[in-house]
Design a protein around this motif. Sequence first.
Motif, PDB file in Angstrom:
ATOM      1  N   GLU A   3     -22.235   9.487  12.924  1.00 54.78           N
ATOM      2  CA  GLU A   3     -22.206  10.901  12.588  1.00 54.78           C
ATOM      3  C   GLU A   3     -22.946  11.152  11.289  1.00 54.78           C
ATOM      4  N   ALA A   4     -23.309  12.398  11.108  1.00 53.30           N
ATOM      5  CA  ALA A   4     -23.885  12.806   9.831  1.00 53.30           C
ATOM      6  C   ALA A   4     -22.789  12.766   8.775  1.00 53.30           C
ATOM      7  N   ARG A   5     -23.191  12.520   7.558  1.00 60.01           N
ATOM      8  CA  ARG A   5     -22.251  12.508   6.438  1.00 60.01           C
ATOM      9  C   ARG A   5     -22.773  13.443   5.360  1.00 60.01           C
ATOM     10  N   ALA A   6     -21.896  13.863   4.514  1.00 60.49           N
ATOM     11  CA  ALA A   6     -22.292  14.699   3.380  1.00 60.49           C
ATOM     12  C   ALA A   6     -21.419  14.326   2.194  1.00 60.49           C
ATOM     13  N   PHE A   7     -21.978  14.539   1.012  1.00 56.97           N
ATOM     14  CA  PHE A   7     -21.198  14.298  -0.199  1.00 56.97           C
ATOM     15  C   PHE A   7     -21.646  15.268  -1.275  1.00 56.97           C
ATOM     16  N   ILE A   8     -20.791  15.425  -2.253  1.00 57.28           N
ATOM     17  CA  ILE A   8     -21.093  16.284  -3.396  1.00 57.28           C
ATOM     18  C   ILE A   8     -21.777  15.431  -4.452  1.00 57.28           C
ATOM     19  N   ASN A   9     -22.950  15.854  -4.883  1.00 58.06           N
ATOM     20  CA  ASN A   9     -23.689  15.112  -5.896  1.00 58.06           C
ATOM     21  C   ASN A   9     -22.879  15.088  -7.195  1.00 58.06           C
ATOM     22  N   PRO A  10     -22.613  13.895  -7.738  1.00 53.43           N
ATOM     23  CA  PRO A  10     -21.733  13.799  -8.907  1.00 53.43           C
ATOM     24  C   PRO A  10     -22.388  14.099 -10.254  1.00 53.43           C
ATOM     25  N   LYS A  11     -23.710  13.960 -10.333  1.00 50.65           N
ATOM     26  CA  LYS A  11     -24.373  14.159 -11.627  1.00 50.65           C
ATOM     27  C   LYS A  11     -25.770  14.733 -11.429  1.00 50.65           C
ATOM     28  N   MET A  12     -26.280  15.410 -12.440  1.00 46.88           N
ATOM     29  CA  MET A  12     -27.613  15.975 -12.366  1.00 46.88           C
ATOM     30  C   MET A  12     -28.639  14.841 -12.326  1.00 46.88           C
ATOM     31  N   ASN A  36     -32.085  18.163   3.722  1.00 51.39           N
ATOM     32  CA  ASN A  36     -31.801  18.557   2.336  1.00 51.39           C
ATOM     33  C   ASN A  36     -32.871  19.479   1.773  1.00 51.39           C
ATOM     34  N   SER A  37     -33.375  20.370   2.616  1.00 54.54           N
ATOM     35  CA  SER A  37     -34.424  21.292   2.155  1.00 54.54           C
ATOM     36  C   SER A  37     -33.937  22.202   1.034  1.00 54.54           C
ATOM     37  N   HIS A  38     -32.637  22.402   0.930  1.00 54.14           N
ATOM     38  CA  HIS A  38     -32.075  23.248  -0.128  1.00 54.14           C
ATOM     39  C   HIS A  38     -32.173  22.599  -1.513  1.00 54.14           C
ATOM     40  N   ILE A  39     -32.413  21.291  -1.570  1.00 56.27           N
ATOM     41  CA  ILE A  39     -32.554  20.601  -2.861  1.00 56.27           C
ATOM     42  C   ILE A  39     -33.849  19.811  -2.955  1.00 56.27           C
ATOM     43  N   TYR A  40     -34.673  19.864  -1.918  1.00 53.19           N
ATOM     44  CA  TYR A  40     -35.882  19.046  -1.840  1.00 53.19           C
ATOM     45  C   TYR A  40     -36.813  19.266  -3.034  1.00 53.19           C
ATOM     46  N   ASN A  41     -37.285  18.159  -3.595  1.00 58.11           N
ATOM     47  CA  ASN A  41     -38.302  18.170  -4.649  1.00 58.11           C
ATOM     48  C   ASN A  41     -37.883  18.985  -5.875  1.00 58.11           C
ATOM     49  N   SER A  46     -25.155  18.667 -10.355  1.00 60.09           N
ATOM     50  CA  SER A  46     -23.836  18.171  -9.940  1.00 60.09           C
ATOM     51  C   SER A  46     -23.140  19.281  -9.152  1.00 60.09           C
ATOM     52  N   GLY A  47     -22.443  18.881  -8.112  1.00 66.06           N
ATOM     53  CA  GLY A  47     -21.744  19.842  -7.270  1.00 66.06           C
ATOM     54  C   GLY A  47     -22.517  20.289  -6.052  1.00 66.06           C
ATOM     55  N   GLU A  48     -23.795  19.912  -5.952  1.00 66.41           N
ATOM     56  CA  GLU A  48     -24.572  20.314  -4.783  1.00 66.41           C
ATOM     57  C   GLU A  48     -24.308  19.375  -3.610  1.00 66.41           C
ATOM     58  N   LEU A  49     -24.352  19.928  -2.406  1.00 64.06           N
ATOM     59  CA  LEU A  49     -24.093  19.172  -1.192  1.00 64.06           C
ATOM     60  C   LEU A  49     -25.335  18.388  -0.785  1.00 64.06           C
ATOM     61  N   ALA A  71     -24.658  23.969   3.344  1.00 67.07           N
ATOM     62  CA  ALA A  71     -25.393  23.659   2.112  1.00 67.07           C
ATOM     63  C   ALA A  71     -26.209  24.859   1.667  1.00 67.07           C
ATOM     64  N   GLY A  72     -26.812  25.557   2.600  1.00 68.16           N
ATOM     65  CA  GLY A  72     -27.577  26.754   2.269  1.00 68.16           C
ATOM     66  C   GLY A  72     -26.705  27.841   1.681  1.00 68.16           C
ATOM     67  N   MET A  73     -25.493  28.000   2.220  1.00 66.40           N
ATOM     68  CA  MET A  73     -24.563  28.997   1.689  1.00 66.40           C
ATOM     69  C   MET A  73     -24.135  28.626   0.275  1.00 66.40           C
ATOM     70  N   ASN A  74     -23.874  27.366   0.033  1.00 63.41           N
ATOM     71  CA  ASN A  74     -23.486  26.912  -1.309  1.00 63.41           C
ATOM     72  C   ASN A  74     -24.614  27.123  -2.294  1.00 63.41           C
ATOM     73  N   PHE A  75     -25.856  26.923  -1.862  1.00 58.11           N
ATOM     74  CA  PHE A  75     -27.019  27.108  -2.728  1.00 58.11           C
ATOM     75  C   PHE A  75     -27.128  28.577  -3.149  1.00 58.11           C
ATOM     76  N   VAL A  76     -26.959  29.486  -2.205  1.00 58.54           N
ATOM     77  CA  VAL A  76     -27.035  30.918  -2.513  1.00 58.54           C
ATOM     78  C   VAL A  76     -25.911  31.312  -3.465  1.00 58.54           C
ATOM     79  N   LEU A  77     -24.701  30.805  -3.242  1.00 58.28           N
ATOM     80  CA  LEU A  77     -23.585  31.104  -4.135  1.00 58.28           C
ATOM     81  C   LEU A  77     -23.842  30.590  -5.546  1.00 58.28           C
ATOM     82  N   ALA A  78     -24.431  29.414  -5.662  1.00 61.14           N
ATOM     83  CA  ALA A  78     -24.728  28.850  -6.979  1.00 61.14           C
ATOM     84  C   ALA A  78     -25.723  29.723  -7.727  1.00 61.14           C
TER      85      ALA A  78
END
Length: 82
Positions: A3-12, A36-41, A46-49, A71-78
């Motif tokens: 299965e796919a997995r996800a985690f919260i990034n612990p540090k910048m 991970n296009s929401h964080i790509y490049n 910290s806290g991003e999925l 992840a996209g929803m979390n990015f918009v909220l951030a």
Amino acid sequence: MTEARAFINPKMQNYHTLKAGLALSGHSASKFDVLNSHIYNSVVRSGELVIVGDWSTPSCTSQEAYLMAKAGMNFVLAILIN
């Protein structure tokens, strides 16, 4: 079945540093940038999925699509909060 997995990034950290530190294998390595296009490049805060795809299939699974939407929803909220 895997299965796919996800985690919260612990540090910048830099996206490429994060990716290199995961030791991805199989199809999960080739799908990582798409999932991970929401964080790509960029700098991943910290806290991003972060999503690690299912290594057994080259296709995007329904679980991966679900995680990408979250992840996209979390990015918009951030952005709105900051």
